[in-house]
Design an enzyme around this catalytic site. Structure first.
Site, PDB file in Angstrom:
ATOM      1  N   GLY A  81       0.884  -1.248  -0.014  1.00 31.62           N
ATOM      2  CA  GLY A  81      -0.064   0.053   0.114  1.00 31.62           C
ATOM      3  C   GLY A  81       0.881   1.077   0.095  1.00 31.62           C
ATOM      4  N   GLU A  82       0.232   2.529  -0.047  1.00 33.34           N
ATOM      5  CA  GLU A  82       0.940   3.787  -0.157  1.00 33.34           C
ATOM      6  C   GLU A  82       0.343   4.532   1.052  1.00 33.34           C
ATOM      7  OE1 GLU A  82       0.793   7.303  -3.261  1.00 33.34           O
ATOM      8  OE2 GLU A  82       1.373   5.590  -4.052  1.00 33.34           O
ATOM      9  N   GLY A  83       1.075   5.508   1.698  1.00 28.76           N
ATOM     10  CA  GLY A  83       0.518   6.250   2.577  1.00 28.76           C
ATOM     11  C   GLY A  83       1.000   7.663   2.189  1.00 28.76           C
ATOM     12  N   GLY A  84       0.814   8.709   3.063  1.00 24.47           N
ATOM     13  CA  GLY A  84       1.109   9.872   2.527  1.00 24.47           C
ATOM     14  C   GLY A  84       2.558  10.363   2.300  1.00 24.47           C
ATOM     15  N   VAL A  88       4.637   0.992   1.149  1.00 23.97           N
ATOM     16  CA  VAL A  88       5.233   0.060   1.930  1.00 23.97           C
ATOM     17  C   VAL A  88       5.074  -1.113   1.012  1.00 23.97           C
ATOM     18  CG1 VAL A  88       4.670  -1.263   3.988  1.00 23.97           C
ATOM     19  CG2 VAL A  88       4.154   1.058   3.823  1.00 23.97           C
ATOM     20  N   LYS A 103       9.356   0.376   3.943  1.00 24.76           N
ATOM     21  CA  LYS A 103       8.644   1.578   3.637  1.00 24.76           C
ATOM     22  C   LYS A 103       9.876   2.512   2.922  1.00 24.76           C
ATOM     23  CE  LYS A 103       6.139   5.109   5.794  1.00 24.76           C
ATOM     24  NZ  LYS A 103       5.478   5.513   7.488  1.00 24.76           N
ATOM     25  N   ASP A 198       0.428  11.497  16.905  1.00 29.10           N
ATOM     26  CA  ASP A 198      -0.179  11.189  15.934  1.00 29.10           C
ATOM     27  C   ASP A 198      -0.848   9.870  16.336  1.00 29.10           C
ATOM     28  OD1 ASP A 198      -1.716  11.466  13.393  1.00 29.10           O
ATOM     29  OD2 ASP A 198      -0.357  10.689  12.380  1.00 29.10           O
TER      30      ASP A 198
END
Length: 501
Positions: A81-84, A88, A103, A198
Protein backbone atom coordinates in the site's frame (compact mmCIF):
# COMPACT_ATOMS: atom_id res chain seq x y z
CA UNK A 1 -20.66 -10.23 1.56
CA UNK A 2 -17.92 -9.16 -0.84
CA UNK A 3 -15.44 -11.41 -2.65
CA UNK A 4 -11.92 -10.80 -3.94
CA UNK A 5 -11.84 -11.85 -7.64
CA UNK A 6 -8.14 -12.74 -7.35
CA UNK A 7 -7.93 -14.94 -4.25
CA UNK A 8 -11.68 -15.64 -3.85
CA UNK A 9 -11.58 -14.60 -0.18
CA UNK A 10 -14.94 -13.48 1.23
CA UNK A 11 -15.18 -10.37 3.40
CA UNK A 12 -18.02 -8.64 5.27
CA UNK A 13 -20.09 -6.07 3.42
CA UNK A 14 -18.28 -2.77 3.14
CA UNK A 15 -14.79 -4.19 2.55
CA UNK A 16 -13.95 -2.76 -0.85
CA UNK A 17 -10.25 -3.72 -1.03
CA UNK A 18 -8.72 -7.14 -0.42
CA UNK A 19 -6.04 -6.78 2.29
CA UNK A 20 -4.05 -9.69 0.84
CA UNK A 21 -3.48 -8.58 -2.74
CA UNK A 22 -4.91 -5.07 -3.00
CA UNK A 23 -7.60 -6.04 -5.52
CA UNK A 24 -10.96 -4.26 -5.44
CA UNK A 25 -13.72 -6.60 -4.25
CA UNK A 26 -16.95 -7.12 -6.16
CA UNK A 27 -19.31 -6.81 -3.21
CA UNK A 28 -21.52 -3.88 -2.15
CA UNK A 29 -20.18 -1.10 0.01
CA UNK A 30 -21.67 -0.16 3.37
CA UNK A 31 -24.94 1.74 3.25
CA UNK A 32 -23.51 5.21 3.75
CA UNK A 33 -22.66 8.15 1.51
CA UNK A 34 -19.53 7.57 -0.52
CA UNK A 35 -17.96 10.76 0.80
CA UNK A 36 -18.27 9.53 4.37
CA UNK A 37 -17.07 5.98 3.69
CA UNK A 38 -13.93 6.85 1.73
CA UNK A 39 -11.46 7.91 4.47
CA UNK A 40 -12.11 4.84 6.63
CA UNK A 41 -12.19 2.47 3.67
CA UNK A 42 -8.62 3.41 2.76
CA UNK A 43 -7.45 1.73 5.98
CA UNK A 44 -8.74 -1.66 4.85
CA UNK A 45 -5.80 -2.30 2.54
CA UNK A 46 -3.23 -2.16 5.34
CA UNK A 47 -3.75 -5.59 6.90
CA UNK A 48 -0.23 -6.90 6.32
CA UNK A 49 2.20 -4.04 6.97
CA UNK A 50 2.59 -0.91 9.12
CA UNK A 51 1.22 1.92 6.98
CA UNK A 52 -1.16 4.54 8.35
CA UNK A 53 -3.50 4.34 5.34
CA UNK A 54 -3.10 3.17 1.78
CA UNK A 55 -4.06 3.81 -1.80
CA UNK A 56 -4.32 0.70 -3.94
CA UNK A 57 -2.10 0.82 -7.04
CA UNK A 58 -3.85 0.32 -10.35
CA UNK A 59 -3.17 -3.04 -12.08
CA UNK A 60 -1.68 -1.39 -15.15
CA UNK A 61 0.81 0.73 -13.16
CA UNK A 62 4.45 -0.30 -13.36
CA UNK A 63 6.55 -0.32 -10.21
CA UNK A 64 10.29 -0.53 -10.86
CA UNK A 65 10.97 -1.67 -7.30
CA UNK A 66 9.08 -4.95 -7.68
CA UNK A 67 11.58 -7.76 -8.04
CA UNK A 68 14.54 -5.52 -7.22
CA UNK A 69 16.95 -6.00 -4.35
CA UNK A 70 17.66 -3.09 -2.00
CA UNK A 71 21.07 -2.73 -0.37
CA UNK A 72 22.03 -6.11 -1.83
CA UNK A 73 19.89 -8.09 0.61
CA UNK A 74 16.22 -6.98 0.63
CA UNK A 75 14.24 -8.57 -2.23
CA UNK A 76 11.00 -6.67 -2.93
CA UNK A 77 8.11 -9.16 -3.36
CA UNK A 78 4.93 -7.10 -3.58
CA UNK A 79 3.56 -3.66 -2.90
CA UNK A 80 1.18 -3.59 0.04
CA UNK A 81 0.00 0.00 0.00
CA UNK A 82 0.86 3.66 -0.06
CA UNK A 83 0.65 6.34 2.62
CA UNK A 84 1.05 10.07 2.57
CA UNK A 85 4.84 9.87 2.77
CA UNK A 86 5.86 6.49 1.43
CA UNK A 87 4.90 3.18 -0.13
CA UNK A 88 5.11 -0.05 1.86
CA UNK A 89 6.33 -3.35 0.40
CA UNK A 90 6.64 -6.89 1.58
CA UNK A 91 10.19 -8.09 1.15
CA UNK A 92 12.50 -10.94 2.11
CA UNK A 93 15.97 -10.83 3.55
CA UNK A 94 17.96 -12.78 0.97
CA UNK A 95 20.57 -14.01 3.46
CA UNK A 96 18.37 -15.27 6.30
CA UNK A 97 15.01 -15.62 4.49
CA UNK A 98 13.07 -13.48 6.99
CA UNK A 99 9.93 -11.61 5.91
CA UNK A 100 10.23 -7.89 6.42
CA UNK A 101 8.40 -4.69 5.52
CA UNK A 102 10.08 -1.88 3.58
CA UNK A 103 8.80 1.69 3.69
CA UNK A 104 10.16 3.67 0.73
CA UNK A 105 9.81 7.44 0.46
CA UNK A 106 7.64 8.44 -2.48
CA UNK A 107 9.54 9.60 -5.51
CA UNK A 108 8.05 13.09 -5.38
CA UNK A 109 9.56 13.61 -1.92
CA UNK A 110 13.00 12.06 -2.28
CA UNK A 111 14.60 15.42 -3.14
CA UNK A 112 13.00 17.19 -0.15
CA UNK A 113 15.27 17.08 2.86
CA UNK A 114 12.45 17.57 5.36
CA UNK A 115 10.70 14.38 4.30
CA UNK A 116 13.92 12.42 4.20
CA UNK A 117 14.66 13.63 7.72
CA UNK A 118 11.21 12.59 8.90
CA UNK A 119 11.66 9.09 7.55
CA UNK A 120 15.09 8.83 9.14
CA UNK A 121 13.69 10.15 12.41
CA UNK A 122 10.99 7.48 12.36
CA UNK A 123 13.68 4.83 12.06
CA UNK A 124 15.84 6.30 14.81
CA UNK A 125 13.10 6.98 17.33
CA UNK A 126 11.24 3.70 16.93
CA UNK A 127 14.45 1.67 17.21
CA UNK A 128 15.72 3.65 20.20
CA UNK A 129 12.67 2.93 22.36
CA UNK A 130 13.05 -0.85 22.30
CA UNK A 131 9.56 -1.87 23.44
CA UNK A 132 7.71 -5.01 22.40
CA UNK A 133 4.57 -3.03 21.54
CA UNK A 134 6.41 -0.70 19.15
CA UNK A 135 7.24 -1.80 15.62
CA UNK A 136 10.87 -2.82 15.38
CA UNK A 137 12.88 -0.78 12.84
CA UNK A 138 16.17 -2.43 11.91
CA UNK A 139 17.77 -0.63 8.97
CA UNK A 140 17.85 2.53 6.86
CA UNK A 141 19.24 3.16 3.40
CA UNK A 142 18.67 4.54 -0.11
CA UNK A 143 17.57 2.92 -3.36
CA UNK A 144 19.55 3.08 -6.61
CA UNK A 145 17.53 6.11 -7.71
CA UNK A 146 18.23 7.94 -4.44
CA UNK A 147 14.98 7.30 -2.51
CA UNK A 148 15.29 6.69 1.21
CA UNK A 149 13.81 3.59 2.83
CA UNK A 150 13.49 2.00 6.26
CA UNK A 151 13.36 -1.72 7.09
CA UNK A 152 10.93 -2.83 9.77
CA UNK A 153 9.36 -6.01 11.04
CA UNK A 154 6.55 -7.46 8.98
CA UNK A 155 3.22 -7.22 10.79
CA UNK A 156 0.83 -10.00 9.91
CA UNK A 157 -2.41 -8.55 11.20
CA UNK A 158 -4.69 -5.58 10.73
CA UNK A 159 -4.85 -1.96 11.86
CA UNK A 160 -7.21 -1.12 14.71
CA UNK A 161 -9.04 1.20 12.27
CA UNK A 162 -10.17 -1.82 10.27
CA UNK A 163 -11.33 -3.69 13.37
CA UNK A 164 -13.26 -0.67 14.68
CA UNK A 165 -14.93 -0.09 11.32
CA UNK A 166 -15.98 -3.73 11.12
CA UNK A 167 -16.81 -4.72 14.72
CA UNK A 168 -17.15 -1.65 16.98
CA UNK A 169 -18.31 -1.19 19.62
CA UNK A 170 -15.80 -3.68 20.97
CA UNK A 171 -16.28 -5.56 24.26
CA UNK A 172 -15.10 -3.56 27.25
CA UNK A 173 -12.38 -6.03 28.24
CA UNK A 174 -10.97 -6.19 24.71
CA UNK A 175 -10.92 -2.40 24.47
CA UNK A 176 -9.10 -2.13 27.79
CA UNK A 177 -6.49 -4.73 26.81
CA UNK A 178 -5.75 -2.90 23.58
CA UNK A 179 -5.60 0.44 25.39
CA UNK A 180 -3.28 -0.91 28.09
CA UNK A 181 -0.75 -2.12 25.51
CA UNK A 182 -0.87 1.21 23.66
CA UNK A 183 -0.32 3.00 26.97
CA UNK A 184 2.63 0.74 27.77
CA UNK A 185 4.25 1.46 24.39
CA UNK A 186 3.73 5.21 24.60
CA UNK A 187 4.86 5.28 28.23
CA UNK A 188 8.16 3.72 27.16
CA UNK A 189 8.51 6.36 24.43
CA UNK A 190 7.75 9.17 26.90
CA UNK A 191 10.41 7.80 29.25
CA UNK A 192 12.92 8.35 26.43
CA UNK A 193 11.68 11.92 25.89
CA UNK A 194 9.69 10.98 22.76
CA UNK A 195 6.01 11.66 22.20
CA UNK A 196 4.12 10.34 19.20
CA UNK A 197 1.68 13.20 18.37
CA UNK A 198 -0.34 11.13 15.89
CA UNK A 199 -1.93 8.33 17.90
CA UNK A 200 -4.96 6.99 16.02
CA UNK A 201 -6.44 3.58 15.12
CA UNK A 202 -4.59 3.58 11.78
CA UNK A 203 -1.28 3.70 13.68
CA UNK A 204 -2.16 0.86 16.06
CA UNK A 205 -1.65 -2.61 14.56
CA UNK A 206 -3.14 -5.79 15.98
CA UNK A 207 -1.04 -8.91 15.52
CA UNK A 208 -2.59 -12.19 16.56
CA UNK A 209 -0.73 -14.15 19.21
CA UNK A 210 -2.95 -17.08 20.01
CA UNK A 211 -6.44 -15.75 20.63
CA UNK A 212 -5.28 -12.42 22.04
CA UNK A 213 -4.62 -9.08 20.37
CA UNK A 214 -0.99 -8.06 20.45
CA UNK A 215 -0.48 -4.35 19.80
CA UNK A 216 2.20 -2.73 17.67
CA UNK A 217 2.32 1.08 17.58
CA UNK A 218 3.66 2.34 14.25
CA UNK A 219 4.48 5.55 12.37
CA UNK A 220 6.68 7.76 14.51
CA UNK A 221 7.17 9.99 11.47
CA UNK A 222 5.93 13.18 13.14
CA UNK A 223 7.08 12.26 16.63
CA UNK A 224 9.18 14.70 18.55
CA UNK A 225 12.24 13.91 20.63
CA UNK A 226 12.56 16.43 23.45
CA UNK A 227 16.16 17.54 23.95
CA UNK A 228 17.60 18.18 27.37
CA UNK A 229 17.19 21.86 28.16
CA UNK A 230 14.42 22.29 25.61
CA UNK A 231 16.73 23.63 22.89
CA UNK A 232 15.19 23.13 19.45
CA UNK A 233 17.74 23.56 16.71
CA UNK A 234 16.97 24.72 13.17
CA UNK A 235 17.07 21.15 11.82
CA UNK A 236 14.44 19.99 14.32
CA UNK A 237 12.36 23.08 13.64
CA UNK A 238 12.22 22.40 9.91
CA UNK A 239 11.34 18.80 10.62
CA UNK A 240 8.36 19.58 12.84
CA UNK A 241 7.15 22.78 11.11
CA UNK A 242 6.71 21.59 7.54
CA UNK A 243 3.36 23.32 7.07
CA UNK A 244 1.46 20.06 7.54
CA UNK A 245 -1.01 19.51 10.32
CA UNK A 246 0.82 17.49 12.98
CA UNK A 247 -1.88 15.05 13.94
CA UNK A 248 -5.29 13.89 12.77
CA UNK A 249 -8.19 16.19 13.75
CA UNK A 250 -10.41 13.38 15.05
CA UNK A 251 -7.77 12.53 17.69
CA UNK A 252 -6.18 15.94 18.11
CA UNK A 253 -5.90 17.48 21.57
CA UNK A 254 -7.20 21.01 22.19
CA UNK A 255 -3.67 22.38 22.55
CA UNK A 256 -2.76 20.91 19.16
CA UNK A 257 -5.93 22.38 17.65
CA UNK A 258 -5.00 25.81 19.03
CA UNK A 259 -1.57 25.56 17.41
CA UNK A 260 0.33 25.79 20.68
CA UNK A 261 4.06 25.19 20.44
CA UNK A 262 4.75 23.80 23.92
CA UNK A 263 3.17 20.41 23.24
CA UNK A 264 4.16 17.56 25.52
CA UNK A 265 3.37 13.92 26.25
CA UNK A 266 -0.19 14.75 27.29
CA UNK A 267 -1.26 15.04 23.62
CA UNK A 268 -0.78 11.26 23.47
CA UNK A 269 -2.84 10.78 26.64
CA UNK A 270 -5.71 12.71 25.03
CA UNK A 271 -5.47 10.72 21.80
CA UNK A 272 -5.48 7.41 23.66
CA UNK A 273 -8.60 8.55 25.52
CA UNK A 274 -10.31 9.26 22.19
CA UNK A 275 -9.16 5.90 20.83
CA UNK A 276 -10.65 4.10 23.86
CA UNK A 277 -13.86 6.11 23.49
CA UNK A 278 -14.20 4.97 19.87
CA UNK A 279 -13.48 1.33 20.71
CA UNK A 280 -16.12 1.33 23.46
CA UNK A 281 -18.87 3.23 21.62
CA UNK A 282 -18.12 2.79 17.92
CA UNK A 283 -18.02 6.56 17.45
CA UNK A 284 -15.48 9.31 17.94
CA UNK A 285 -16.43 11.95 20.54
CA UNK A 286 -16.22 14.89 18.11
CA UNK A 287 -17.54 14.74 14.56
CA UNK A 288 -18.68 17.22 11.96
CA UNK A 289 -19.10 17.48 8.20
CA UNK A 290 -15.73 19.13 7.61
CA UNK A 291 -12.28 19.64 9.01
CA UNK A 292 -12.90 23.02 10.65
CA UNK A 293 -16.10 21.74 12.21
CA UNK A 294 -14.17 19.00 14.01
CA UNK A 295 -11.58 21.49 15.25
CA UNK A 296 -14.37 23.70 16.60
CA UNK A 297 -15.93 20.74 18.41
CA UNK A 298 -12.60 19.78 19.98
CA UNK A 299 -12.06 23.33 21.24
CA UNK A 300 -15.55 24.27 22.45
CA UNK A 301 -17.68 21.20 23.15
CA UNK A 302 -17.63 18.64 25.92
CA UNK A 303 -17.70 15.02 24.83
CA UNK A 304 -20.84 13.08 25.67
CA UNK A 305 -19.95 10.43 28.28
CA UNK A 306 -19.93 6.93 26.75
CA UNK A 307 -22.69 5.68 29.07
CA UNK A 308 -25.00 8.45 27.86
CA UNK A 309 -24.08 8.02 24.21
CA UNK A 310 -24.61 4.24 24.29
CA UNK A 311 -26.63 3.44 27.45
CA UNK A 312 -27.59 0.03 26.09
CA UNK A 313 -23.97 -1.16 26.29
CA UNK A 314 -23.74 -0.97 30.08
CA UNK A 315 -20.28 0.63 30.11
CA UNK A 316 -19.07 0.59 33.75
CA UNK A 317 -18.77 3.92 35.54
CA UNK A 318 -15.14 3.26 36.46
CA UNK A 319 -14.23 2.69 32.79
CA UNK A 320 -16.00 5.87 31.76
CA UNK A 321 -14.20 7.82 34.50
CA UNK A 322 -10.80 6.74 33.19
CA UNK A 323 -11.66 7.59 29.58
CA UNK A 324 -13.10 11.02 30.40
CA UNK A 325 -10.13 11.92 32.59
CA UNK A 326 -7.77 11.14 29.74
CA UNK A 327 -9.88 13.46 27.56
CA UNK A 328 -9.89 16.49 29.87
CA UNK A 329 -9.61 19.64 27.74
CA UNK A 330 -7.40 21.23 30.40
CA UNK A 331 -4.25 19.13 30.14
CA UNK A 332 -3.36 19.85 33.78
CA UNK A 333 -6.45 17.80 34.73
CA UNK A 334 -5.53 14.81 32.60
CA UNK A 335 -3.38 11.96 33.81
CA UNK A 336 0.02 13.37 34.69
CA UNK A 337 1.83 10.50 33.00
CA UNK A 338 1.02 7.66 30.64
CA UNK A 339 2.13 5.24 33.34
CA UNK A 340 -0.70 6.45 35.59
CA UNK A 341 -3.24 5.75 32.85
CA UNK A 342 -1.70 2.33 32.23
CA UNK A 343 -2.00 1.44 35.93
CA UNK A 344 -5.68 2.42 36.01
CA UNK A 345 -6.35 0.29 32.93
CA UNK A 346 -4.61 -2.63 34.65
CA UNK A 347 -6.79 -2.10 37.73
CA UNK A 348 -9.92 -2.13 35.58
CA UNK A 349 -8.82 -5.36 33.91
CA UNK A 350 -8.27 -6.86 37.37
CA UNK A 351 -11.89 -6.05 38.27
CA UNK A 352 -11.26 -3.00 40.47
CA UNK A 353 -14.37 -0.81 40.15
CA UNK A 354 -13.06 1.87 42.52
CA UNK A 355 -10.78 3.37 39.89
CA UNK A 356 -11.30 7.12 39.70
CA UNK A 357 -13.23 7.37 42.99
CA UNK A 358 -11.88 9.48 45.89
CA UNK A 359 -9.71 7.54 48.34
CA UNK A 360 -11.55 7.65 51.71
CA UNK A 361 -8.33 7.05 53.65
CA UNK A 362 -6.85 10.25 52.25
CA UNK A 363 -9.89 12.30 53.31
CA UNK A 364 -9.73 11.07 56.93
CA UNK A 365 -5.99 11.48 57.28
CA UNK A 366 -5.75 14.98 55.87
CA UNK A 367 -6.82 16.87 59.05
CA UNK A 368 -4.48 14.74 61.17
CA UNK A 369 -1.53 15.34 58.92
CA UNK A 370 -2.25 19.07 59.00
CA UNK A 371 -2.11 19.07 62.80
CA UNK A 372 1.05 16.98 62.84
CA UNK A 373 2.85 19.39 60.54
CA UNK A 374 1.86 22.46 62.59
CA UNK A 375 4.31 24.13 65.01
CA UNK A 376 4.79 22.51 68.41
CA UNK A 377 3.96 25.82 70.19
CA UNK A 378 0.37 25.32 69.01
CA UNK A 379 0.20 22.08 71.01
CA UNK A 380 1.70 23.76 74.08
CA UNK A 381 -0.84 26.59 73.93
CA UNK A 382 -3.73 24.15 73.69
CA UNK A 383 -2.43 22.16 76.67
CA UNK A 384 -2.05 25.34 78.73
CA UNK A 385 -5.61 26.44 77.97
CA UNK A 386 -6.99 23.03 78.97
CA UNK A 387 -4.98 23.06 82.20
CA UNK A 388 -6.19 26.56 83.06
CA UNK A 389 -9.84 25.73 82.48
CA UNK A 390 -9.60 22.55 84.54
CA UNK A 391 -7.85 24.45 87.35
CA UNK A 392 -10.48 27.17 87.42
CA UNK A 393 -13.29 24.64 87.48
CA UNK A 394 -11.66 22.82 90.38
CA UNK A 395 -11.11 26.06 92.27
CA UNK A 396 -14.77 27.07 92.05
CA UNK A 397 -15.73 23.98 94.02
CA UNK A 398 -13.59 24.95 97.04
CA UNK A 399 -13.85 27.47 99.89
CA UNK A 400 -13.35 31.19 99.12
CA UNK A 401 -9.78 31.28 100.37
CA UNK A 402 -8.91 28.05 98.66
CA UNK A 403 -10.57 29.28 95.44
CA UNK A 404 -8.38 32.42 95.38
CA UNK A 405 -5.23 30.41 96.03
CA UNK A 406 -6.06 27.89 93.30
CA UNK A 407 -6.74 30.67 90.80
CA UNK A 408 -3.36 32.20 91.71
CA UNK A 409 -1.64 28.88 91.13
CA UNK A 410 -3.37 28.28 87.81
CA UNK A 411 -2.51 31.78 86.56
CA UNK A 412 1.20 31.55 87.32
CA UNK A 413 1.51 27.88 86.42
CA UNK A 414 2.46 26.82 90.03
CA UNK A 415 1.01 23.68 91.64
CA UNK A 416 -1.97 24.38 93.86
CA UNK A 417 -1.43 23.93 97.60
CA UNK A 418 -3.79 24.31 100.55
CA UNK A 419 -4.13 28.02 101.35
CA UNK A 420 -4.03 29.28 104.96
CA UNK A 421 -7.14 30.76 106.47
CA UNK A 422 -5.66 34.30 106.41
CA UNK A 423 -2.50 36.26 105.84
CA UNK A 424 0.14 36.10 103.18
CA UNK A 425 1.66 32.80 102.10
CA UNK A 426 5.28 32.06 101.54
CA UNK A 427 6.07 32.22 97.84
CA UNK A 428 2.39 33.05 97.05
CA UNK A 429 0.39 36.17 96.30
CA UNK A 430 -1.63 38.36 98.59
CA UNK A 431 -5.39 37.85 98.14
CA UNK A 432 -5.77 41.52 97.16
CA UNK A 433 -3.23 41.15 94.33
CA UNK A 434 -4.78 38.07 92.72
CA UNK A 435 -7.55 39.74 90.70
CA UNK A 436 -5.20 42.20 88.98
CA UNK A 437 -2.64 39.53 88.06
CA UNK A 438 -5.28 37.14 86.78
CA UNK A 439 -6.83 39.88 84.69
CA UNK A 440 -3.53 40.70 83.02
CA UNK A 441 -2.31 37.11 82.46
CA UNK A 442 -2.49 36.01 78.77
CA UNK A 443 -3.88 32.58 79.51
CA UNK A 444 -6.58 34.05 81.64
CA UNK A 445 -7.62 36.23 78.74
CA UNK A 446 -7.81 33.20 76.49
CA UNK A 447 -9.88 31.33 79.03
CA UNK A 448 -12.25 34.27 79.15
CA UNK A 449 -12.93 33.87 75.40
CA UNK A 450 -10.67 36.62 73.99
CA UNK A 451 -7.39 36.50 72.10
CA UNK A 452 -4.30 38.21 73.56
CA UNK A 453 -3.72 41.60 71.96
CA UNK A 454 -7.12 41.44 70.21
CA UNK A 455 -9.37 44.46 69.92
CA UNK A 456 -12.64 43.50 71.51
CA UNK A 457 -14.39 46.54 70.12
CA UNK A 458 -13.47 45.69 66.50
CA UNK A 459 -16.68 44.76 64.63
CA UNK A 460 -16.83 41.42 62.84
CA UNK A 461 -16.23 41.71 59.09
CA UNK A 462 -18.21 39.52 56.74
CA UNK A 463 -16.38 38.14 53.76
CA UNK A 464 -18.05 38.94 50.48
CA UNK A 465 -17.86 36.86 47.34
CA UNK A 466 -14.45 36.43 45.82
CA UNK A 467 -13.95 38.99 43.03
CA UNK A 468 -12.69 36.28 40.67
CA UNK A 469 -15.73 34.10 41.09
CA UNK A 470 -18.18 34.16 38.22
CA UNK A 471 -21.54 32.62 37.77
CA UNK A 472 -21.30 29.39 35.81
CA UNK A 473 -23.17 28.83 32.62
CA UNK A 474 -24.11 25.75 30.74
CA UNK A 475 -22.57 25.05 27.39
CA UNK A 476 -24.91 25.24 24.48
CA UNK A 477 -25.67 21.79 23.10
CA UNK A 478 -23.82 20.67 20.00
CA UNK A 479 -25.70 20.63 16.72
CA UNK A 480 -26.86 17.19 15.62
CA UNK A 481 -24.28 15.88 13.10
CA UNK A 482 -25.30 14.61 9.71
CA UNK A 483 -25.50 10.89 9.03
CA UNK A 484 -22.28 11.06 7.02
CA UNK A 485 -20.42 12.36 10.07
CA UNK A 486 -21.69 9.92 12.73
CA UNK A 487 -18.60 7.77 12.55
CA UNK A 488 -16.30 10.75 12.69
CA UNK A 489 -15.17 10.66 9.09
CA UNK A 490 -14.57 13.49 6.69
CA UNK A 491 -15.87 13.84 3.15
CA UNK A 492 -13.49 12.98 0.37
CA UNK A 493 -13.00 16.64 -0.44
CA UNK A 494 -11.29 17.17 2.93
CA UNK A 495 -8.42 14.68 2.61
CA UNK A 496 -5.97 17.41 3.49
CA UNK A 497 -6.95 16.82 7.10
CA UNK A 498 -5.09 13.52 6.97
CA UNK A 499 -1.63 14.41 5.69
CA UNK A 500 0.04 11.17 6.83
CA UNK A 501 -2.50 8.84 5.30
Amino acid sequence: MSTCPTCQTEYPAGVTVCPKDGTATDGPALDMPAAAAEPRATALATAAAPAAATRTPTPESFDPLLGSTLAGRYLIIRRIGEGGMGAVYEAKHTLIGKRIAVKVLLEKFHAKSDFVARLLQEARLASSIGHENIVDVTDFGTTDDGRSFVIMEFLDGEPLAQLVMRDAPLPVERSLRIGRQVASALGAAHAKGIFHRDVKPENVYLVKRGDADFVKVVDFGISKAVKQGGDEGPETYRLTHTGLLLGTPLYMSPEQARGEEDLDHRVDIWALGVLLYECLTGEVPFHANNYLGIISQVLTHQATPPSRLRPELGIPTAVETVVMRAMEKDRSKRYRAMGDLERDLERLLAGDQNVGLPDPSVATQAPLSALETGPSRWHLGLAAIVALVVGLAFALSRSPAEKLHAINAAAVGAPAAPAPASGPTAGGLLPAEAPSIIATHPLAAVAAGARPNSKAARPAQRRGPHPDRKAGGADSPAAEPSESARRGVLPSGSREAYPDQ
